[in-house]
Motif scaffolding. Sequence first.
Motif, PDB file in Angstrom:
ATOM      1  N   LEU A  62     -52.447 -25.317  55.358  1.00  0.00           N
ATOM      2  CA  LEU A  62     -52.876 -25.217  56.753  1.00  0.00           C
ATOM      3  C   LEU A  62     -53.941 -24.140  56.919  1.00  0.00           C
ATOM      4  O   LEU A  62     -54.902 -24.312  57.675  1.00  0.00           O
ATOM      5  N   GLY A  63     -53.786 -23.039  56.198  1.00  0.00           N
ATOM      6  CA  GLY A  63     -54.794 -21.977  56.248  1.00  0.00           C
ATOM      7  C   GLY A  63     -56.137 -22.453  55.738  1.00  0.00           C
ATOM      8  O   GLY A  63     -57.185 -22.142  56.311  1.00  0.00           O
ATOM      9  N   ILE A  64     -56.123 -23.224  54.666  1.00  0.00           N
ATOM     10  CA  ILE A  64     -57.364 -23.761  54.104  1.00  0.00           C
ATOM     11  C   ILE A  64     -58.027 -24.702  55.100  1.00  0.00           C
ATOM     12  O   ILE A  64     -59.236 -24.630  55.335  1.00  0.00           O
ATOM     13  N   VAL A  65     -57.236 -25.572  55.693  1.00  0.00           N
ATOM     14  CA  VAL A  65     -57.772 -26.526  56.665  1.00  0.00           C
ATOM     15  C   VAL A  65     -58.388 -25.782  57.844  1.00  0.00           C
ATOM     16  O   VAL A  65     -59.464 -26.140  58.317  1.00  0.00           O
ATOM     17  N   ASN A  66     -57.735 -24.726  58.300  1.00  0.00           N
ATOM     18  CA  ASN A  66     -58.287 -23.938  59.404  1.00  0.00           C
ATOM     19  C   ASN A  66     -59.574 -23.236  58.999  1.00  0.00           C
ATOM     20  O   ASN A  66     -60.507 -23.131  59.791  1.00  0.00           O
ATOM     21  N   ARG A  67     -59.655 -22.730  57.755  1.00  0.00           N
ATOM     22  CA  ARG A  67     -60.855 -22.034  57.307  1.00  0.00           C
ATOM     23  C   ARG A  67     -62.064 -22.949  57.254  1.00  0.00           C
ATOM     24  O   ARG A  67     -63.183 -22.512  57.524  1.00  0.00           O
ATOM     25  N   VAL A  68     -61.864 -24.194  56.872  1.00  0.00           N
ATOM     26  CA  VAL A  68     -62.995 -25.123  56.800  1.00  0.00           C
ATOM     27  C   VAL A  68     -63.199 -25.860  58.112  1.00  0.00           C
ATOM     28  O   VAL A  68     -64.044 -26.742  58.195  1.00  0.00           O
ATOM     29  N   GLU A  69     -62.411 -25.480  59.120  1.00  0.00           N
ATOM     30  CA  GLU A  69     -62.526 -26.016  60.473  1.00  0.00           C
ATOM     31  C   GLU A  69     -62.418 -27.539  60.498  1.00  0.00           C
ATOM     32  O   GLU A  69     -63.222 -28.226  61.125  1.00  0.00           O
ATOM     33  N   MET A  70     -61.429 -28.062  59.793  1.00  0.00           N
ATOM     34  CA  MET A  70     -61.166 -29.500  59.795  1.00  0.00           C
ATOM     35  C   MET A  70     -60.015 -29.791  60.742  1.00  0.00           C
ATOM     36  O   MET A  70     -59.114 -28.977  60.882  1.00  0.00           O
ATOM     37  N   THR A  71     -60.065 -30.949  61.328  1.00  0.00           N
ATOM     38  CA  THR A  71     -58.927 -31.407  62.107  1.00  0.00           C
ATOM     39  C   THR A  71     -57.982 -32.143  61.166  1.00  0.00           C
ATOM     40  O   THR A  71     -58.388 -32.558  60.078  1.00  0.00           O
ATOM     41  N   PRO A  72     -56.730 -32.331  61.567  1.00  0.00           N
ATOM     42  CA  PRO A  72     -55.824 -33.100  60.715  1.00  0.00           C
ATOM     43  C   PRO A  72     -56.350 -34.507  60.425  1.00  0.00           C
ATOM     44  O   PRO A  72     -56.165 -35.029  59.332  1.00  0.00           O
ATOM     45  N   GLU A  73     -57.032 -35.097  61.403  1.00  0.00           N
ATOM     46  CA  GLU A  73     -57.586 -36.435  61.209  1.00  0.00           C
ATOM     47  C   GLU A  73     -58.680 -36.423  60.140  1.00  0.00           C
ATOM     48  O   GLU A  73     -58.762 -37.315  59.301  1.00  0.00           O
ATOM     49  N   GLN A  74     -59.533 -35.377  60.171  1.00  0.00           N
ATOM     50  CA  GLN A  74     -60.594 -35.272  59.177  1.00  0.00           C
ATOM     51  C   GLN A  74     -60.013 -35.056  57.783  1.00  0.00           C
ATOM     52  O   GLN A  74     -60.501 -35.629  56.806  1.00  0.00           O
ATOM     53  N   LEU A  75     -58.980 -34.242  57.698  1.00  0.00           N
ATOM     54  CA  LEU A  75     -58.329 -34.009  56.409  1.00  0.00           C
ATOM     55  C   LEU A  75     -57.716 -35.302  55.879  1.00  0.00           C
ATOM     56  O   LEU A  75     -57.864 -35.627  54.698  1.00  0.00           O
ATOM     57  N   ALA A  76     -57.044 -36.040  56.753  1.00  0.00           N
ATOM     58  CA  ALA A  76     -56.437 -37.302  56.340  1.00  0.00           C
ATOM     59  C   ALA A  76     -57.505 -38.270  55.838  1.00  0.00           C
ATOM     60  O   ALA A  76     -57.320 -38.942  54.818  1.00  0.00           O
ATOM     61  N   GLU A  77     -58.627 -38.323  56.540  1.00  0.00           N
ATOM     62  CA  GLU A  77     -59.711 -39.204  56.123  1.00  0.00           C
ATOM     63  C   GLU A  77     -60.284 -38.745  54.784  1.00  0.00           C
ATOM     64  O   GLU A  77     -60.524 -39.553  53.890  1.00  0.00           O
ATOM     65  N   PHE A  78     -60.468 -37.437  54.624  1.00  0.00           N
ATOM     66  CA  PHE A  78     -60.993 -36.876  53.385  1.00  0.00           C
ATOM     67  C   PHE A  78     -60.081 -37.202  52.203  1.00  0.00           C
ATOM     68  O   PHE A  78     -60.526 -37.542  51.127  1.00  0.00           O
ATOM     69  N   LEU A  79     -58.770 -37.119  52.432  1.00  0.00           N
ATOM     70  CA  LEU A  79     -57.799 -37.379  51.372  1.00  0.00           C
ATOM     71  C   LEU A  79     -57.506 -38.860  51.190  1.00  0.00           C
ATOM     72  O   LEU A  79     -56.820 -39.249  50.253  1.00  0.00           O
ATOM     73  N   GLY A  80     -57.989 -39.693  52.100  1.00  0.00           N
ATOM     74  CA  GLY A  80     -57.771 -41.132  51.992  1.00  0.00           C
ATOM     75  C   GLY A  80     -56.402 -41.565  52.458  1.00  0.00           C
ATOM     76  O   GLY A  80     -55.860 -42.542  51.959  1.00  0.00           O
ATOM     77  N   VAL A  81     -55.827 -40.836  53.427  1.00  0.00           N
ATOM     78  CA  VAL A  81     -54.502 -41.169  53.941  1.00  0.00           C
ATOM     79  C   VAL A  81     -54.664 -42.105  55.124  1.00  0.00           C
ATOM     80  O   VAL A  81     -55.451 -41.851  56.028  1.00  0.00           O
ATOM     81  N   LYS A  82     -53.900 -43.204  55.091  1.00  0.00           N
ATOM     82  CA  LYS A  82     -53.926 -44.143  56.206  1.00  0.00           C
ATOM     83  C   LYS A  82     -52.813 -43.782  57.172  1.00  0.00           C
ATOM     84  O   LYS A  82     -51.784 -43.239  56.780  1.00  0.00           O
ATOM     85  N   ASP A  83     -53.008 -44.097  58.457  1.00  0.00           N
ATOM     86  CA  ASP A  83     -52.006 -43.789  59.476  1.00  0.00           C
ATOM     87  C   ASP A  83     -50.706 -44.544  59.259  1.00  0.00           C
ATOM     88  O   ASP A  83     -49.632 -44.028  59.498  1.00  0.00           O
ATOM     89  N   ASP A  84     -50.796 -45.781  58.779  1.00  0.00           N
ATOM     90  CA  ASP A  84     -49.601 -46.605  58.690  1.00  0.00           C
ATOM     91  C   ASP A  84     -48.681 -46.247  57.528  1.00  0.00           C
ATOM     92  O   ASP A  84     -47.466 -46.354  57.641  1.00  0.00           O
ATOM     93  N   ASP A  85     -49.224 -45.757  56.409  1.00  0.00           N
ATOM     94  CA  ASP A  85     -48.339 -45.487  55.280  1.00  0.00           C
ATOM     95  C   ASP A  85     -48.222 -44.007  54.907  1.00  0.00           C
ATOM     96  O   ASP A  85     -47.360 -43.643  54.123  1.00  0.00           O
ATOM     97  N   LYS A  86     -49.071 -43.170  55.425  1.00  0.00           N
ATOM     98  CA  LYS A  86     -49.033 -41.725  55.194  1.00  0.00           C
ATOM     99  C   LYS A  86     -49.087 -41.354  53.719  1.00  0.00           C
ATOM    100  O   LYS A  86     -48.596 -40.325  53.302  1.00  0.00           O
ATOM    101  N   LYS A  87     -49.702 -42.217  52.877  1.00  0.00           N
ATOM    102  CA  LYS A  87     -49.824 -41.926  51.460  1.00  0.00           C
ATOM    103  C   LYS A  87     -51.296 -41.913  51.091  1.00  0.00           C
ATOM    104  O   LYS A  87     -52.084 -42.689  51.627  1.00  0.00           O
TER     105      LYS A  87
END
Length: 116
Positions: free
Chosen positions: A42-67
């Motif tokens: 969470l600290g890293i995400v805050n430092r790079v000023e990403m939203t949770p949605e941006q992080l999920a997109e960056f990591l390739g996580v889909k909303d429906d399966d969370k993987k």
Amino acid sequence: MFERLNRFRAERERILPKYEEYKRKLEDVDARIHEEEVTEILGIVNRVEMTPEQLAEFLGVKDDDKKPVPKSKKAEASKDTKAEKEAGDRSKDDTTESLSAEKENKYTEDVLNEIF
């Protein structure tokens, strides 16, 4: 006749309470490690000023399966993207947006790699 067997059983009975105590301690330490990892992420995400949605997109996580998307699928997607670029399907504006997104992703990846 069963002296060794009895000795082993007695040793097991002596060790078992210690084993259970250490097992509980290990589970507690594992839980604390997990909590600290979450806090660091969470600290890293805050430092790079990403939203949770941006992080999920960056990591390739889909909303429906969370993987995360498997690396093989990411490789296929990158091959498709390269083919599209070679074919000239994108306009210059799309390419500019893509490059800036790639720079942002590279920066985020560098920050994450630095921490880990």
